[in-house]
Design a protein around this motif. Structure first.
Motif, PDB file in Angstrom:
ATOM      1  N   LEU A  66       8.312  11.392 -12.158  1.00 29.65           N
ATOM      2  CA  LEU A  66       8.257  12.315 -11.023  1.00 29.65           C
ATOM      3  C   LEU A  66       8.032  11.554  -9.724  1.00 29.65           C
ATOM      4  CD1 LEU A  66       7.847  15.152  -9.643  1.00 29.65           C
ATOM      5  CD2 LEU A  66       5.418  14.854 -10.193  1.00 29.65           C
ATOM      6  N   ILE A  67       7.089  10.651  -9.716  1.00 20.34           N
ATOM      7  CA  ILE A  67       6.754   9.897  -8.506  1.00 20.34           C
ATOM      8  C   ILE A  67       7.916   9.006  -8.086  1.00 20.34           C
ATOM      9  CG2 ILE A  67       5.221   8.091  -7.607  1.00 20.34           C
ATOM     10  CD1 ILE A  67       3.066   9.472  -9.503  1.00 20.34           C
ATOM     11  N   ASN A 114       6.096  -0.107   1.500  1.00 21.92           N
ATOM     12  CA  ASN A 114       5.748  -1.308   0.733  1.00 21.92           C
ATOM     13  C   ASN A 114       4.545  -1.083  -0.197  1.00 21.92           C
ATOM     14  OD1 ASN A 114       6.364  -3.913  -0.052  1.00 21.92           O
ATOM     15  ND2 ASN A 114       4.966  -4.821   1.429  1.00 21.92           N
ATOM     16  N   VAL A 115       4.555   0.051  -0.875  1.00 19.39           N
ATOM     17  CA  VAL A 115       3.474   0.412  -1.786  1.00 19.39           C
ATOM     18  C   VAL A 115       3.818  -0.054  -3.190  1.00 19.39           C
ATOM     19  CG1 VAL A 115       2.231   2.352  -2.833  1.00 19.39           C
ATOM     20  CG2 VAL A 115       2.824   2.414  -0.406  1.00 19.39           C
ATOM     21  N   THR A 116       2.844  -0.650  -3.846  1.00 22.62           N
ATOM     22  CA  THR A 116       2.988  -1.028  -5.242  1.00 22.62           C
ATOM     23  C   THR A 116       2.304   0.029  -6.093  1.00 22.62           C
ATOM     24  OG1 THR A 116       2.947  -3.383  -4.686  1.00 22.62           O
ATOM     25  CG2 THR A 116       2.442  -2.793  -6.969  1.00 22.62           C
ATOM     26  N   THR A 149      11.449   6.384  -2.670  1.00 22.91           N
ATOM     27  CA  THR A 149      11.987   5.850  -1.419  1.00 22.91           C
ATOM     28  C   THR A 149      10.890   5.704  -0.375  1.00 22.91           C
ATOM     29  OG1 THR A 149      14.093   6.901  -1.901  1.00 22.91           O
ATOM     30  CG2 THR A 149      13.741   6.191   0.361  1.00 22.91           C
ATOM     31  N   HIS A 150      10.037   6.714  -0.266  1.00 22.79           N
ATOM     32  CA  HIS A 150       8.925   6.650   0.687  1.00 22.79           C
ATOM     33  C   HIS A 150       8.000   5.480   0.354  1.00 22.79           C
ATOM     34  CE1 HIS A 150      10.113  10.836   1.417  1.00 22.79           C
ATOM     35  NE2 HIS A 150       9.540  10.694   2.600  1.00 22.79           N
ATOM     36  N   LEU A 175       0.704  10.928   0.002  1.00 22.09           N
ATOM     37  CA  LEU A 175       1.520  10.267   1.036  1.00 22.09           C
ATOM     38  C   LEU A 175       0.802  10.207   2.370  1.00 22.09           C
ATOM     39  CD1 LEU A 175       5.236  11.366   0.625  1.00 22.09           C
ATOM     40  CD2 LEU A 175       4.247   9.100   0.335  1.00 22.09           C
ATOM     41  N   ARG A 176      -0.041  11.169   2.636  1.00 18.72           N
ATOM     42  CA  ARG A 176      -0.814  11.148   3.881  1.00 18.72           C
ATOM     43  C   ARG A 176      -1.752   9.944   3.901  1.00 18.72           C
ATOM     44  NH1 ARG A 176      -0.315  15.477   7.022  1.00 18.72           N
ATOM     45  NH2 ARG A 176       0.915  17.206   6.211  1.00 18.72           N
TER      46      ARG A 176
END
Length: 115
Positions: free
Chosen positions: A62-63, A75-77, A69-70, A36-37
């Protein structure tokens, strides 16, 4: 002239060398998962138009549950990586938007970069 950049973040490895309870990209560092960083760093750049996160198939649930939500907020695919790094990168390249000029391939665990 500004370029449109895509970032492929590779977090699909098996993590066997790390020997932790969780694979290295998903371990918390100061309250946030390592991967996430990287996502946060690149999502704050105006020239980054697409972020692709390669994940292992066995960690997909898990992800989605823990960080879905994060990832949507940034806007990550996500996509399932390949059996080797070059296959993971190729799968990411196949998902690029048409207007992308440059691609940065990043390891999910190497987030100590600066602008």
């Amino acid at each position: 002239m500004s370029k449109n950049i895509a970032v492929i973040i590779c977090a699909a490895g098996s993590g066997t060398r790390f020997c932790g309870k969780r694979k290295k990209p998903f371990v918390d560092v100061a309250g946030r998962a390592v991967f996430l960083r990287s996502v946060e760093l690149f999502s704050s750049r105006e020239d980054v138009k697409q972020i692709l996160l390669a994940i292992p198939e066995d960690d997909q649930e898990l992800i989605n549950v823990k960080w879905g939500t994060h990832l949507k907020f940034f806007n990550v695919t996500t996509y399932i990586g390949g059996s080797e790094r070059f296959k993971t990168v190729q799968k990411g390249l196949d998902l690029l938007k048409d207007d992308i000029d440059l691609v940065s391939v990043q390891d999910a665990c190497l987030f100590c970069v600066t602008e």
